[in-house]
Scaffold this active site. Structure first.
Site, PDB file in Angstrom:
ATOM      1  N   ARG A 105      10.317  -6.245   3.574  1.00 60.32           N
ATOM      2  CA  ARG A 105       9.833  -7.110   4.639  1.00 60.32           C
ATOM      3  C   ARG A 105       9.111  -8.312   4.054  1.00 60.32           C
ATOM      4  NH1 ARG A 105       5.600  -5.243   9.295  1.00 60.32           N
ATOM      5  NH2 ARG A 105       4.259  -5.060   7.490  1.00 60.32           N
ATOM      6  N   THR A 109       7.178 -14.000   7.116  1.00 62.19           N
ATOM      7  CA  THR A 109       7.993 -14.024   8.335  1.00 62.19           C
ATOM      8  C   THR A 109       8.070 -12.667   9.019  1.00 62.19           C
ATOM      9  OG1 THR A 109      10.063 -13.483   7.190  1.00 62.19           O
ATOM     10  CG2 THR A 109       9.411 -15.807   7.277  1.00 62.19           C
ATOM     11  N   ASP A 201       1.823   2.987   5.107  1.00 59.61           N
ATOM     12  CA  ASP A 201       3.062   2.619   4.430  1.00 59.61           C
ATOM     13  C   ASP A 201       3.704   3.886   3.856  1.00 59.61           C
ATOM     14  OD1 ASP A 201       4.848   1.862   2.171  1.00 59.61           O
ATOM     15  OD2 ASP A 201       4.212  -0.167   2.676  1.00 59.61           O
ATOM     16  N   ASP A 204       4.590   3.811   0.026  1.00 60.23           N
ATOM     17  CA  ASP A 204       3.422   3.956  -0.841  1.00 60.23           C
ATOM     18  C   ASP A 204       2.915   5.390  -0.854  1.00 60.23           C
ATOM     19  OD1 ASP A 204       3.359   1.344  -1.676  1.00 60.23           O
ATOM     20  OD2 ASP A 204       1.874   0.700  -0.208  1.00 60.23           O
TER      21      ASP A 204
END
Length: 210
Positions: A105, A109, A201, A204
């Protein structure tokens, strides 16, 4: 929600997802639970497979047995977090071939960017199960599925651990033919497009890089 969207409602899954959410859950336990939930999702994703009858001999008598008939299957994780679900799905479908699609990602944006794609040579002949623990905005999943359709794939399902309503809606709009099976539907996305309450996440936490 619709016939193409299935949200699992099971006390064992709720229990396990609560452990995943806990910030104190370490990577080893996190990986183990992701695998366990993926096994359950894989069973749900394959309950419509065709069966072929054949005769078997039990220790007592002859009887009718069943085997999966005529289906070539493929598992495609969206890198990198999707890797955490592959072993669980393989427990159910050990003969499936595995492809990989890499997405990240863009932090400015918030749009998905593809950086890698490696798929089985006969991918267009296979029923494909795309796996990604988190369905947030739906951007990565939609792009990955579009990639697969361009390769000729026609039968595609998506398995996720946790989804936001926004991600499900986007996927339904862009790929209404794709069945979505998720373990938990969360409240929605925050201003940074992370699922709330979510679990942080997933990549992670899976690989200890948080």
């Amino acid at each position: 929600m619709t016939e193409n969207v299935q949200i699992l409602d099971h006390p064992v899954i709720k229990h396990k997802i609560s452990i995943l959410r806990d910030i104190n859950t370490g990577s080893n336990e996190f990986r183990s639970i992701i695998k366990e939930i993926s096994i359950i999702l894989a069973y749900e994703a394959t309950k419509d497979l065709d069966l072929e009858e054949y005769e078997i001999q039990t220790p007592i008598t002859k009887t009718t047995g069943y085997k999966i008939s005529g289906k070539k299957l493929g598992i495609v994780p969206i890198l990198r977090a999707g890797l955490g679900m592959v072993d669980g799905v393989l427990e159910v479908l050990p003969a499936a071939k595995i492809g990989h699609i890499g997405m990240y990602r863009d932090e400015e944006t918030l749009m998905p960017v593809e950086y890698y794609s490696k798929l089985p040579n006969d991918v267009e002949k296979r029923d494909i199960i795309v796996v990604d623990p988190m369905l947030a905005t739906g951007g990565s999943a939609c792009d990955a599925i579009e990639n697969l359709k361009k390769k000729g794939c026609k039968e595609i399902k998506l398995l996720s651990i946790i989804a936001a309503p926004e991600g499900i809606e986007k996927l339904r709009e862009e790929h209404p033919d794709v069945k979505i099976i998720v373990a938990q539907l969360d409240d929605g996305l925050n201003e940074n497009s992370y699922i709330v309450p979510g679990l942080g996440d997933a990549g992670d936490r899976l690989f200890g890089t948080k």
